[in-house]
Design a protein around this motif. Structure first.
Motif, PDB file in Angstrom:
ATOM      1  N   ARG A  79      17.388   2.202  51.631  1.00 43.10           N
ATOM      2  CA  ARG A  79      17.512   0.859  50.764  1.00 43.10           C
ATOM      3  C   ARG A  79      18.372   0.097  49.658  1.00 43.10           C
ATOM      4  O   ARG A  79      17.696  -1.782  49.716  1.00 43.10           O
ATOM      5  CB  ARG A  79      16.463   1.898  49.842  1.00 43.10           C
ATOM      6  CG  ARG A  79      15.254   2.713  49.689  1.00 43.10           C
ATOM      7  CD  ARG A  79      14.556   1.766  50.004  1.00 43.10           C
ATOM      8  NE  ARG A  79      13.482   2.800  51.184  1.00 43.10           N
ATOM      9  CZ  ARG A  79      11.509   2.756  50.172  1.00 43.10           C
ATOM     10  NH1 ARG A  79      12.439   3.035  48.968  1.00 43.10           N
ATOM     11  NH2 ARG A  79      11.268   3.611  50.637  1.00 43.10           N
ATOM     12  N   PHE A  80      19.390   0.564  49.718  1.00 37.46           N
ATOM     13  CA  PHE A  80      20.698  -0.203  49.171  1.00 37.46           C
ATOM     14  C   PHE A  80      21.526  -0.267  49.845  1.00 37.46           C
ATOM     15  O   PHE A  80      22.521  -1.173  49.124  1.00 37.46           O
ATOM     16  CB  PHE A  80      20.514   0.811  47.512  1.00 37.46           C
ATOM     17  CG  PHE A  80      19.402   1.123  47.209  1.00 37.46           C
ATOM     18  CD1 PHE A  80      18.998  -0.418  46.741  1.00 37.46           C
ATOM     19  CD2 PHE A  80      18.748   1.934  46.485  1.00 37.46           C
ATOM     20  CE1 PHE A  80      17.438  -0.457  46.121  1.00 37.46           C
ATOM     21  CE2 PHE A  80      18.156   2.311  46.581  1.00 37.46           C
ATOM     22  CZ  PHE A  80      17.278   1.145  45.821  1.00 37.46           C
ATOM     23  N   SER A  81      22.404   0.199  50.852  1.00 35.22           N
ATOM     24  CA  SER A  81      23.430  -0.538  51.770  1.00 35.22           C
ATOM     25  C   SER A  81      23.206  -0.050  52.741  1.00 35.22           C
ATOM     26  O   SER A  81      22.779   0.680  53.734  1.00 35.22           O
ATOM     27  CB  SER A  81      24.939   0.330  51.053  1.00 35.22           C
ATOM     28  OG  SER A  81      26.181  -0.037  50.676  1.00 35.22           O
ATOM     29  N   ASP A  82      24.168  -1.083  53.863  1.00 35.24           N
ATOM     30  CA  ASP A  82      24.460  -0.826  54.710  1.00 35.24           C
ATOM     31  C   ASP A  82      25.561   0.164  55.133  1.00 35.24           C
ATOM     32  O   ASP A  82      26.321   0.018  56.332  1.00 35.24           O
ATOM     33  CB  ASP A  82      24.544  -1.811  55.725  1.00 35.24           C
ATOM     34  CG  ASP A  82      25.206  -2.869  55.676  1.00 35.24           C
ATOM     35  OD1 ASP A  82      26.170  -2.299  54.515  1.00 35.24           O
ATOM     36  OD2 ASP A  82      25.174  -4.372  55.968  1.00 35.24           O
ATOM     37  N   ASP A  83      26.864   0.374  54.505  1.00 42.06           N
ATOM     38  CA  ASP A  83      27.836   0.400  53.874  1.00 42.06           C
ATOM     39  C   ASP A  83      28.056   2.132  53.379  1.00 42.06           C
ATOM     40  O   ASP A  83      28.566   1.787  51.709  1.00 42.06           O
ATOM     41  CB  ASP A  83      29.154  -0.187  53.974  1.00 42.06           C
ATOM     42  CG  ASP A  83      30.611   0.643  54.277  1.00 42.06           C
ATOM     43  OD1 ASP A  83      30.663   1.713  54.326  1.00 42.06           O
ATOM     44  OD2 ASP A  83      31.685  -0.434  53.869  1.00 42.06           O
ATOM     45  N   VAL A  84      27.787   3.411  53.621  1.00 37.74           N
ATOM     46  CA  VAL A  84      27.456   4.848  53.083  1.00 37.74           C
ATOM     47  C   VAL A  84      27.813   5.860  54.193  1.00 37.74           C
ATOM     48  O   VAL A  84      28.336   5.387  55.928  1.00 37.74           O
ATOM     49  CB  VAL A  84      26.423   4.811  53.169  1.00 37.74           C
ATOM     50  CG1 VAL A  84      25.794   6.270  51.966  1.00 37.74           C
ATOM     51  CG2 VAL A  84      25.219   4.178  52.473  1.00 37.74           C
ATOM     52  N   GLY A 101      24.013  -3.675  47.995  1.00 37.90           N
ATOM     53  CA  GLY A 101      24.851  -3.883  48.190  1.00 37.90           C
ATOM     54  C   GLY A 101      25.951  -3.820  48.613  1.00 37.90           C
ATOM     55  O   GLY A 101      27.438  -4.189  48.881  1.00 37.90           O
ATOM     56  N   MET A 102      26.392  -2.553  47.474  1.00 39.26           N
ATOM     57  CA  MET A 102      27.568  -2.077  47.541  1.00 39.26           C
ATOM     58  C   MET A 102      27.522  -1.505  48.341  1.00 39.26           C
ATOM     59  O   MET A 102      27.039  -1.051  49.326  1.00 39.26           O
ATOM     60  CB  MET A 102      27.591  -1.119  46.243  1.00 39.26           C
ATOM     61  CG  MET A 102      28.044  -2.297  44.870  1.00 39.26           C
ATOM     62  SD  MET A 102      28.118  -0.832  43.583  1.00 39.26           S
ATOM     63  CE  MET A 102      27.954  -2.247  41.815  1.00 39.26           C
ATOM     64  N   THR A 103      29.613  -0.857  48.492  1.00 39.79           N
ATOM     65  CA  THR A 103      29.924   0.016  49.259  1.00 39.79           C
ATOM     66  C   THR A 103      29.287   2.035  48.385  1.00 39.79           C
ATOM     67  O   THR A 103      30.189   1.830  47.382  1.00 39.79           O
ATOM     68  CB  THR A 103      31.299  -0.456  50.175  1.00 39.79           C
ATOM     69  OG1 THR A 103      32.185   0.286  48.550  1.00 39.79           O
ATOM     70  CG2 THR A 103      31.473  -1.099  50.125  1.00 39.79           C
ATOM     71  N   LEU A 104      29.236   2.090  48.972  1.00 37.60           N
ATOM     72  CA  LEU A 104      28.960   4.188  48.616  1.00 37.60           C
ATOM     73  C   LEU A 104      29.234   5.246  49.742  1.00 37.60           C
ATOM     74  O   LEU A 104      29.661   4.829  50.578  1.00 37.60           O
ATOM     75  CB  LEU A 104      26.900   4.251  48.578  1.00 37.60           C
ATOM     76  CG  LEU A 104      26.180   2.372  47.667  1.00 37.60           C
ATOM     77  CD1 LEU A 104      25.354   2.470  48.149  1.00 37.60           C
ATOM     78  CD2 LEU A 104      26.509   2.653  46.583  1.00 37.60           C
ATOM     79  N   ALA A 107      22.038  10.685  51.112  1.00 41.96           N
ATOM     80  CA  ALA A 107      22.804   9.119  51.634  1.00 41.96           C
ATOM     81  C   ALA A 107      22.040   8.130  52.485  1.00 41.96           C
ATOM     82  O   ALA A 107      21.381   7.143  53.177  1.00 41.96           O
ATOM     83  CB  ALA A 107      23.617  10.248  52.619  1.00 41.96           C
ATOM     84  N   LEU A 108      20.699   9.058  52.965  1.00 41.88           N
ATOM     85  CA  LEU A 108      19.909   8.258  54.589  1.00 41.88           C
ATOM     86  C   LEU A 108      18.819   7.921  53.240  1.00 41.88           C
ATOM     87  O   LEU A 108      18.932   6.357  54.248  1.00 41.88           O
ATOM     88  CB  LEU A 108      18.595  10.259  55.345  1.00 41.88           C
ATOM     89  CG  LEU A 108      19.622  10.096  55.930  1.00 41.88           C
ATOM     90  CD1 LEU A 108      18.519  11.644  56.508  1.00 41.88           C
ATOM     91  CD2 LEU A 108      20.011   9.794  57.179  1.00 41.88           C
ATOM     92  N   TYR A 109      18.855   7.812  51.928  1.00 44.92           N
ATOM     93  CA  TYR A 109      17.666   7.419  51.466  1.00 44.92           C
ATOM     94  C   TYR A 109      18.389   6.153  50.823  1.00 44.92           C
ATOM     95  O   TYR A 109      17.745   4.828  50.637  1.00 44.92           O
ATOM     96  CB  TYR A 109      17.433   7.899  50.114  1.00 44.92           C
ATOM     97  CG  TYR A 109      16.073   6.795  49.268  1.00 44.92           C
ATOM     98  CD1 TYR A 109      15.323   7.012  50.011  1.00 44.92           C
ATOM     99  CD2 TYR A 109      16.646   6.204  48.134  1.00 44.92           C
ATOM    100  CE1 TYR A 109      13.611   6.622  49.264  1.00 44.92           C
ATOM    101  CE2 TYR A 109      15.601   5.776  47.702  1.00 44.92           C
ATOM    102  CZ  TYR A 109      14.470   6.310  47.856  1.00 44.92           C
ATOM    103  OH  TYR A 109      13.511   5.647  47.215  1.00 44.92           O
ATOM    104  N   VAL A 110      19.665   5.964  50.370  1.00 43.35           N
ATOM    105  CA  VAL A 110      20.513   4.969  49.763  1.00 43.35           C
ATOM    106  C   VAL A 110      20.837   4.317  50.680  1.00 43.35           C
ATOM    107  O   VAL A 110      20.570   2.874  50.218  1.00 43.35           O
ATOM    108  CB  VAL A 110      21.947   5.094  48.993  1.00 43.35           C
ATOM    109  CG1 VAL A 110      20.808   5.931  48.137  1.00 43.35           C
ATOM    110  CG2 VAL A 110      23.482   6.216  49.821  1.00 43.35           C
ATOM    111  N   ALA A 111      20.954   4.607  52.274  1.00 40.15           N
ATOM    112  CA  ALA A 111      21.148   3.762  53.230  1.00 40.15           C
ATOM    113  C   ALA A 111      20.355   2.891  53.623  1.00 40.15           C
ATOM    114  O   ALA A 111      20.398   2.055  54.254  1.00 40.15           O
ATOM    115  CB  ALA A 111      22.007   4.791  54.334  1.00 40.15           C
TER     116      ALA A 111
END
Length: 306
Positions: free
Chosen positions: A162-167, A140-143, A156-160
């Motif tokens: 699984r974990f954030s919509d702001d990468v 849920g963080m801005t990454l 980047a594709l992975y964290v977008a």
């Protein structure tokens, strides 16, 4: 004459020493005191120790070893190892030399962070290398993901996913090669190609300052840095190295040099594309190395070797 000298006092080395000590092998563990995960406040994915301090885990490990009189722990750096008749001569930085029948290299790797001011100081504390290790805490963080090569783009594709919509991918002055750029666009991940001058702030409130004066505020940054071996001992001994610099081992943690085992993120199987750099897998590697070197010693002493 020690049965085994373990070089490195992280999870792999500590567990190798523990398993060997419990088999009443005479063990010397030498630790330089500079572990790869020293900057990290927490470690994860270690059953019963999720969220535990890596420094506290190492302390508990040394405390547990102290129960076994067959195990000695010594702080110091190993400067050289020489094969001898029946084993190895291990020379410490203070000039002391110790003899051992077997050797376990658990010296680990070093992260080579980009030359961005403030990056190294925040590595493990706001700047993270692994979404398996830190993804849950950054959900849920801005990454931002720092880097332009395929491993960083995949991260980047992975964290977008699984974990954030702001990468945001920050390439630090490099273009993103096709078709990776198209994959990022399709995933809704923006790219900033301007060089990053410095990273400021603290975990949860970081600022990436670009050379053009622009500022990107993020709560956390991912950066998968290249690595190198923490110690040159494997190369000095003539152990086979894989293209990424890891020591090649077999399924018993044996290197290409008889009597030398390697464990933790310093080593991997050739069939694996990358070393797993988790605390729990390092500890498992150390146990595996200790079990099989113990069996090798047993066969030698029983005249069953060969």
């Amino acid at each position: 004459m020690y049965d085994v000298i373990v070089v490195g006092g992280g999870p792999a080395g500590l567990n190798a020493a523990l398993v060997s000590g419990r088999q009443r092998r005479r063990v010397l563990l030498v630790d330089s005191g500079s572990p790869r995960n020293a900057p990290a406040a927490e470690m994860h994915m270690f059953l019963s120790r999720d969220g535990f301090s890596p420094a506290e885990l190492r302390k508990l490990g040394r405390d547990e070893l102290s129960v076994y009189p067959s195990v000695e722990w010594r702080e110091g750096r190993v400067d050289g190892v020489t094969p001898t008749d029946g084993g190895f001569a291990v020379t410490l930085a203070d000039g002391q030399t110790h003899q051992s029948r077997k050797l376990v290299l658990a010296t680990g790797q070093v992260d080579l962070t980009d030359s961005v001011d403030g990056l190294a100081e925040r590595f493990g504390r706001g700047v993270f290398h692994c979404p398996f290790c830190h993804g849950w805490e950054t959900r849920g963080m801005t990454l931002a993901v720092l880097g332009h090569e395929l491993p960083q783009v995949m991260q980047a594709l992975y964290v977008a996913d699984r974990f954030s919509d702001d990468v945001v991918v920050c390439t630090n002055g490099h273009p993103v090669p096709e078709p990776a750029a198209g994959r990022l666009t399709a995933a809704g991940i923006s790219v900033r190609e301007a060089p990053v001058a410095r990273i400021e702030g603290e975990e949860g409130g970081l600022r990436l300052v670009f050379t053009d004066g622009a500022v990107l505020e993020r709560q956390a940054v991912y950066h998968r840095a290249p690595t190198r071996q923490h110690s040159a001992l494997a190369e000095q001994l003539g152990c086979e190295l894989l293209p990424d610099g890891c020591v090649r081992v077999d399924e018993f943690q044996r290197t290409s040099v008889p009597g030398v085992y390697a464990a933790g993120d310093t080593a991997r199987l050739a069939a694996l594309p990358d070393a797993l750099t988790f605390v729990v897998t390092g500890a498992a590697d150390g146990a595996r190395a200790a079990v099989w070197l113990d069996q090798e010693l047993f066969r030698e002493d029983a005249g069953l070797a060969g």
